[in-house]
Design an enzyme around this catalytic site. Structure first.
Site, short mmCIF file in Angstrom:
data_model
loop_
_atom_site.label_atom_id
_atom_site.label_comp_id
_atom_site.label_asym_id
_atom_site.label_seq_id
_atom_site.Cartn_x
_atom_site.Cartn_y
_atom_site.Cartn_z
N HIS A 305 0.85 -1.19 0.00
CA HIS A 305 0.00 0.00 0.00
C HIS A 305 0.87 1.23 0.00
CE1 HIS A 305 -3.06 2.92 1.30
NE2 HIS A 305 -3.94 2.05 0.85
N ASP A 362 -8.03 -4.35 -0.59
CA ASP A 362 -8.50 -4.68 -1.93
C ASP A 362 -8.34 -6.17 -2.24
OD1 ASP A 362 -9.04 -1.93 -2.70
OD2 ASP A 362 -6.87 -1.67 -2.64
#
Length: 427
Positions: A305, A362
């Site tokens: 991320h 995600d």
């Protein structure tokens, strides 16, 4: 100055105050830098620049911390509801029982769309991407709700905020219905915010729709986990649009447009497509080897991320939610087994550990949404639906900030210096 940063430039020694927030790193206040030196900073992507002061969301990427108004995201996802989290983001404190009931009732009263918007939808091709429809319809709301676009009026801001949060599920569900050729479903305000959305999306007029509690809970959690994420690209876009005095519907439409980018809102779709490409757990080693090969374009999606350099705190909640949804829907999906095995390898492989490539939110949300029945084109739409409350909260905070100015980033100019125009016949 007792707490200041010293800068020597152009033969001058200057001091700039260092500001402290309640938590997080200190920041150097350089607002007077250009006026005093004729110079400004170069920071592509603004990754070392605080563009505003905010009391809404705090992230510590190194420690894997995400707080909404001080409350850990894991606690909110486990114990709260999206309506309660929305109230918290907008108002700064958790609501009492009566405050939550009043807020939920208010949102329910605004769920319907102006009937002429149904005609607006029919102007799109049937194969239009739902995000294209979302951008258009949300931007068009300002043409239908003139009574709440005076941004200097706190009551107008409150009404438009409630309208956006309430109407986004209806707009999203209608975008889906239009794409599959089914009739629009009007809201049923006897249902919860999330239950109502599921019915508008998957229900049909011909038969009664039964909301599955585990699916409703999973969707509500997904909404909570995507509600706000500090000054990311789309939120910064909303603030930048709002800084010019644009109406709130236009600002949120700008945020939706930014979110549409695959590097921002499309990551869960990319993660699901990657899992489909891998197919079964026995093929994982081959793809792991490809991911480690610098000369191979293949990348593992859903890992790592931009902010989190530790385990994404939202991913922990999502992992358990996947199991609950699959059990409720009796889904036996090899994608889930592949995802679990891939996660296990990634968390134990020195390559991933050293690079801090942990599963992010995600990685799991795409699997859940697919199991519930959403096509991948709807994934970013759902992200926009949930993030609307964060955008609205950030927009309200910005409008109320006495230090707010119209956004005007600077540039490092590397083009031609001044030169004279040459007539066409002399070139």
């Amino acid at each position: 100055m007792s707490n200041s940063a010293k800068l020597s430039t152009g033969g001058k020694d200057l001091e700039y105050p260092v500001l402290s927030g309640t938590v997080g790193p200190e920041v150097i206040d350089i607002r007077k830098l250009y006026g005093q030196t004729g110079q400004f900073t170069f920071d592509p992507g603004f990754t070392s620049t605080a563009s505003c002061e905010s009391a809404i969301t705090y992230i510590d990427g190194d420690e894997g911390v995400l707080l909404h108004r001080g409350y850990p995201i894991g606690q909110l996802a486990e114990h709260s509801s999206f309506m309660e989290t929305s109230y918290l983001l907008l108002n700064g404190e958790l609501p009492s029982t009566s405050e939550l009931a009043d807020f939920t009732r208010t949102i329910s009263r605004h769920t319907m769309l102006h009937e002429q918007l149904a005609t607006f939808y029919r102007g799109f091709r049937r194969d239009a991407h739902p995000m294209a429809i979302m951008c258009g319809v949300v931007g068009a709301l300002s043409a239908f709700y003139h009574d709440s676009t005076d941004i200097s009026d706190p009551l107008h801001r409150k009404i438009s905020s409630h309208r956006l949060i309430a109407k986004m599920p209806t707009i999203a569900a209608m975008a889906y219905k239009y794409s599959v050729g089914q009739p629009f479903m009007y809201p049923d305000n006897s249902l919860s915010y999330t239950g109502n959305f599921l019915r508008m999306t998957f229900g049909v007029p011909a038969e009664k729709y039964e909301v599955i509690p585990a699916v409703e809970k999973a969707m509500d959690r997904i909404f909570i986990l995507h509600a706000d994420h500090e000054q990311n690209a789309s939120t910064s876009t909303v603030r930048l649009a709002g800084s010019s005095g644009a109406n709130p519907f236009a600002c949120i439409a700008a945020g939706i447009a930014c979110l549409w980018g695959p590097a921002h809102g499309g990551a869960n779709e990319a993660a699901l497509n990657m899992l489909k490409e891998i197919g079964t757990p026995d093929k994982i080693p081959h793809y792991i080897a490809r991911a480690k090969d610098k000369n191979d374009p293949f990348r593992l999606m859903g890992f790592g991320h931009r902010v989190y350099k530790n385990y994404d705190p939202r991913a922990t909640v999502m992992q358990s939610t996947v199991r609950e949804v699959f059990d409720a829907l009796k889904v036996n999906d090899p994608l889930f087994e592949t995802a679990l095995e891939l996660e296990h390898i990634a968390l134990n492989d020195p390559y991933f550990i050293d690079k801090k490539l942990f599963p992010n939110v995600d990685f799991y949300s795409g699997i859940i949404l697919s199991a519930i029945g959403f096509p991948t084109t709807m994934f970013t739409v759902l992200f926009a639906l949930a993030r609307t409350v964060g955008w609205v909260a950030q927009w309200n905070e910005m409008i109320s900030d006495p230090n707010q100015k119209i956004g005007r980033p600077r540039q490092l100019y590397t083009g031609s210096t001044e030169r004279d125009y040459v007539p066409l016949d002399k070139r």
